[in-house]
Design an enzyme around this catalytic site. Structure first.
Site, mmCIF file in Angstrom:
data_model
loop_
_atom_site.group_PDB
_atom_site.id
_atom_site.type_symbol
_atom_site.label_atom_id
_atom_site.label_comp_id
_atom_site.label_asym_id
_atom_site.label_seq_id
_atom_site.Cartn_x
_atom_site.Cartn_y
_atom_site.Cartn_z
ATOM 1 N N GLY A 31 41.664 47.558 111.854
ATOM 2 C CA GLY A 31 41.856 46.521 112.868
ATOM 3 C C GLY A 31 40.853 46.585 114.002
ATOM 4 N N ASN A 32 41.172 45.909 115.124
ATOM 5 C CA ASN A 32 40.222 45.720 116.228
ATOM 6 C C ASN A 32 38.919 45.144 115.656
ATOM 7 O OD1 ASN A 32 38.176 47.398 118.533
ATOM 8 N ND2 ASN A 32 39.652 45.840 119.070
ATOM 9 N N ASP A 35 32.458 41.463 114.243
ATOM 10 C CA ASP A 35 31.716 40.666 113.256
ATOM 11 C C ASP A 35 31.340 41.463 112.010
ATOM 12 O OD1 ASP A 35 31.940 38.512 114.874
ATOM 13 O OD2 ASP A 35 29.876 38.538 115.607
ATOM 14 N N HIS A 37 33.292 43.688 110.466
ATOM 15 C CA HIS A 37 34.447 43.577 109.572
ATOM 16 C C HIS A 37 34.505 42.184 108.941
ATOM 17 C CE1 HIS A 37 36.182 46.615 112.572
ATOM 18 N NE2 HIS A 37 36.179 47.274 111.442
ATOM 19 N N GLY A 149 31.833 49.072 104.306
ATOM 20 C CA GLY A 149 30.596 48.957 105.073
ATOM 21 C C GLY A 149 29.703 50.185 104.906
ATOM 22 N N GLN A 155 31.747 57.783 103.895
ATOM 23 C CA GLN A 155 33.024 57.249 103.397
ATOM 24 C C GLN A 155 32.794 56.442 102.114
ATOM 25 O OE1 GLN A 155 36.286 55.426 105.875
ATOM 26 N NE2 GLN A 155 35.204 53.553 105.339
HETATM 27 P P1 AMP Z 1 37.212 50.522 110.272
HETATM 28 O O1 AMP Z 1 38.251 49.525 110.604
HETATM 29 O O2 AMP Z 1 36.300 50.830 111.400
HETATM 30 O O3 AMP Z 1 37.747 51.720 109.565
HETATM 31 O O4 AMP Z 1 36.256 49.808 109.212
HETATM 32 C C1 AMP Z 1 36.733 49.056 108.143
HETATM 33 C C2 AMP Z 1 35.568 48.702 107.250
HETATM 34 O O5 AMP Z 1 34.608 47.982 107.999
HETATM 35 C C3 AMP Z 1 34.851 49.945 106.670
HETATM 36 O O6 AMP Z 1 34.458 49.665 105.342
HETATM 37 C C4 AMP Z 1 33.662 50.073 107.590
HETATM 38 O O7 AMP Z 1 32.556 50.714 106.979
HETATM 39 C C5 AMP Z 1 33.348 48.604 107.863
HETATM 40 N N1 AMP Z 1 32.554 48.468 109.088
HETATM 41 C C6 AMP Z 1 32.866 48.943 110.320
HETATM 42 N N2 AMP Z 1 31.870 48.677 111.187
HETATM 43 C C7 AMP Z 1 30.907 48.022 110.478
HETATM 44 C C8 AMP Z 1 29.620 47.483 110.811
HETATM 45 N N3 AMP Z 1 29.108 47.577 112.035
HETATM 46 N N4 AMP Z 1 28.918 46.883 109.829
HETATM 47 C C9 AMP Z 1 29.426 46.802 108.569
HETATM 48 N N5 AMP Z 1 30.614 47.280 108.196
HETATM 49 C C10 AMP Z 1 31.348 47.887 109.135
#
Ligand code: AMP
Length: 282
Positions: A31-32, A35, A37, A149, A155
């Protein structure tokens, strides 16, 4: 967009979609949403009939001294963004729904070795929490494709390895790093960066780009490059977690004859830990 808070509710609906032969794409998040995501959602939209996003701040992947309790939770705003991005289903379970037997006795998924280095070295247990929750989410959603991402490079590598090792029937796709206009990789944790630190934090990306450029130009003095990059980050006022050149697939330290190398770094600001990476093919 349909919102489900229970495993059984989501499963019932997704079963109907699958029975019609529709292809399911999945984007797990905490969450949170920013762009970066939403780019993952849009990518899932392109190659699937049905797009599912999950929002779950997974306590199992946070260390005791980490930011689980203060991690930003912006549910309503996230829902609006997901609707606008074309998401069909949101899965938003609470802790009891995901871990009905509690965290301590929860069965775990372990991906050894690869999780001991880089972020895994400074965040013990983190990747075990990630692989466990992602396995659970894959079993709940049963996606054809899941998108992660490249921002969280380790990860992504660990999940690819887990899916291969455990023969999970899901295609893992990656999405490029989404950045602010000055190059800072977007992250929910960027809100912990102070106004004084903000103009300086691009030193992480700049140092990794410099290292990658030197390697492209023929340097194989990996430890020398790492030390120089670290010195630059320290000079900008930040603490180093790690800066390393690795084999892009195995995450072993880069070897002289590697053709695919990823440089990865993590540094601490006063209240945030920031990560970034850059891959090159020689
Ligand atoms: P998170 O909610 O931060 O755990 O991220 C959820 C997904 O979004 C994961 O696959 C992250 O790698 C991806 N993600 C987070 N930040 C970015 C970014 N700046 N660019 C691309 N993918 C992202």
């Amino acid at each position: 967009m349909k919102v489900f808070h229970t495993v059984s509710g989501l499963r019932d609906d997704l079963n109907k979609e699958r029975q019609q032969g529709l292809r399911v794409g999945f984007v797990p998040t905490m969450g949170n949403l920013h762009d970066g995501h939403l780019a993952l959602i849009k990518q899932a939209r392109q190659s699937n009939d049905v797009v599912v996003c999950s929002i779950f701040v997974n306590a199992l992947q946070f260390g005791l001294n980490e930011d689980w309790d203060k991690y930003p939770r912006t549910y309503q705003n996230d829902c609006d963004k997901l609707r606008a991005a074309g998401c069909d289903y949101l899965f938003h379970p609470d802790d009891i729904e995901m871990y009905p037997n509690g965290l301590d006795t929860q069965s775990r998924v372990i991906c050894p070795t690869m999780t001991d280095v880089l972020c895994g070295a400074s965040r013990p247990g983190h990747f075990e929490g990630v692989t466990t929750v992602v396995s659970k989410l894959f079993n709940i959603v049963q996606p054809d494709e899941a998108i992660f991402g490249i921002k969280d490079y380790q990860q992504l590598a660990v999940i690819r390895r887990m899916v291969q090792d455990l023969c999970m029937p899901v295609l893992i796709s990656s999405a490029p790093i989404h950045r602010e206009t000055d190059g800072l990789a977007m992250s929910s944790r960027n809100r912990y960066i102070t106004a004084e630190e903000r103009p300086l934090v691009t030193v992480l990306k700049d140092s990794l780009e410099w290292m990658a450029g030197e390697i492209q130009s023929g340097s194989r003095d990996f430890s020398g490059l790492e030390e120089a990059a670290k010195a630059r980050i320290i000079a900008a006022g930040f603490k180093i977690d790690y800066v390393t050149a690795c084999n892009s697939k195995t995450l072993d330290l880069a070897a002289h004859d590697d053709m695919e190398i990823t440089v990865l770094g993590a540094m601490f600001t006063d209240a945030a830990r920031l990560i970034d990476n850059l891959s090159i093919t020689l």
